[in-house]
Design an enzyme around this catalytic site. Sequence first.
Site, PDB file in Angstrom:
ATOM      1  N   GLY A  71       0.366  -1.383   0.024  1.00 14.03           N
ATOM      2  CA  GLY A  71       0.130   0.145   0.359  1.00 14.03           C
ATOM      3  C   GLY A  71       0.376   1.422   0.271  1.00 14.03           C
ATOM      4  O   GLY A  71       2.070   1.352  -0.315  1.00 14.03           O
ATOM      5  N   GLY A  72       0.224   2.024   0.816  1.00 16.73           N
ATOM      6  CA  GLY A  72       1.157   3.761   0.387  1.00 16.73           C
ATOM      7  C   GLY A  72       2.672   3.866   1.063  1.00 16.73           C
ATOM      8  O   GLY A  72       3.085   4.247   0.709  1.00 16.73           O
ATOM      9  N   GLY A  96      21.895  11.979 -31.539  1.00 16.53           N
ATOM     10  CA  GLY A  96      21.515  12.255 -30.696  1.00 16.53           C
ATOM     11  C   GLY A  96      22.261  12.078 -28.743  1.00 16.53           C
ATOM     12  O   GLY A  96      22.412  13.035 -27.934  1.00 16.53           O
ATOM     13  N   ALA A  97      21.767  10.829 -29.264  1.00 19.92           N
ATOM     14  CA  ALA A  97      22.827   9.924 -27.887  1.00 19.92           C
ATOM     15  C   ALA A  97      23.702  10.208 -27.528  1.00 19.92           C
ATOM     16  O   ALA A  97      24.459  10.495 -26.503  1.00 19.92           O
ATOM     17  CB  ALA A  97      22.924   8.625 -27.651  1.00 19.92           C
TER      18      ALA A  97
END
Length: 531
Positions: free
Chosen positions: A186-187, A421-422
Amino acid sequence: MLIADDIGVMEALGPIPLSDRVDELSTIKKTACQGLDPSATERQHAKGKLTARERIDLLLDPGSFQEVEQLRRHRATGFGLEAKKPYTDGVITGWGTVEGRTVFVYAHDFRIFGGALGEAHATKIHKIMDMAISAGAPLVSLNDGAGARIQEGVSALAGYGGIFQRNTRASGVIPQISVMLGPCAGGAAYSPALTDFVFMVRETSQMFITGPDVVRAVTGEEITQNGLGGADVHAETSGVAHFAYDDEETCIAEVRYLLSMLPQNNRELPPRLVSDDAPDRTTDSLLGVVPADPSHIYDIRRVIEEIVDDGEFFEIHSGWATNIVCALVRLDGDVVGIVANQPASYAGVLDIQSSEKAARFVQFCDAFNIPLVTLVDVPGFLPGVDQEHNGIIRRGAKLLYAYCNATVPRISLILRKAYGGAYIVMDSQSIGADLTYAWPTNEIAVMGAEGAANVIFRREINAADDPGAVREQKIKEYKSELMHPYYAAERGLVDDVIDPRRTREVLVRALEMLRPKHADLPSRKHGNPPQ
């Protein structure tokens, strides 16, 4: 054992001698250490798990632990809680030392309320987190709890909110390490996700937002706790866990090792060690590690081993996004973060997961004054519909943002190919690398020669009587004119082309020069990095 009501009755009969008070205190503290039910310890051991105090003893230097609020008890009533008020309220908090340096710790005690968090339990954690932030020392959480204490309702949930708020306030200020040694559902799972590093133990620790029963009820899928949120799932598939080990002893020993490489806080430098490994050691073996042919694979870890002190490095997220390697190492005794493309996995391409993995590591190193060395051998970003639809643009931009935002010393070393771009994203000089070096095998270009020739000379190739021969000729021309090893150096985009055998010496000297680096940043509350 004397309890509060008994003490009140006895005080009415007359003062109690101090020696008796001391004996009484000893009895109470012994009870607090042992818990209400001695058999609970046996059940914990039967599951292959240590108790909270045994874990703290493994983490901290012998005899250094100073406990805080050991006698704290909850004040809740109803649902049977008023009849069960154990000391510590299911969490042990305090501080001690790891290799002589202060570390704060809290550990859920599964023997008490299953380690579930209630109001008093949360208040203790809040206090120790505040103390760690104020003292400027790392915080380690030893997690083994059943989530919010249902009997205390919303007060328990509010307790988690206080933890999350403090995790965020401490981020980039002190190192935060979460060690998962039992269930975390859960949280409660969000606190570890907010910390710098997450350790897990196979078979005994799990993390998930909704458990197998809820998954089955909602989707009809059948899955075990380990299959849903076990150590290997998070270390290899989700990327939530940075490390996974087979037993608690090894796990906690590795936490100690990690702490030995980290500064106490963001105002200090990492601890330096005296190294017996000569800073100017040449590494002839590097000449045979990296194949000259850019299409041939190799393990970048072999390059790292040859460069760093004594061949030792501490790899982060070794099982997730394996096409990039992130590691903490030492160079001439100083801690350095290494980011390296891994040609042995997916040819070392950048994709969604590797970009996010490297970006988080770069941000961590920058926050805690750890210099960065980037080893580049990247063919580009991974193409594909799945990558584009799942946000490779914004995910890849995370790594770009992290490097551009980093103010620690940054050195980039291009081993072989660096395309498109890499190349820019992998800490190129154009985005702020302090120094850029390259081996004589480097190829820096918009794309590989084959692809470039097919684009530039398409018509000429298609019109030729022998397209294959013309294509090969144009590929050679493109390589000789635009991809030779000194092309980028001639244009000032590479500071030097170096002999691979001198890599260690060059890096050590450069980092020594950059150690006093100071960067002035524009005034702002914070940036807005791509999500």
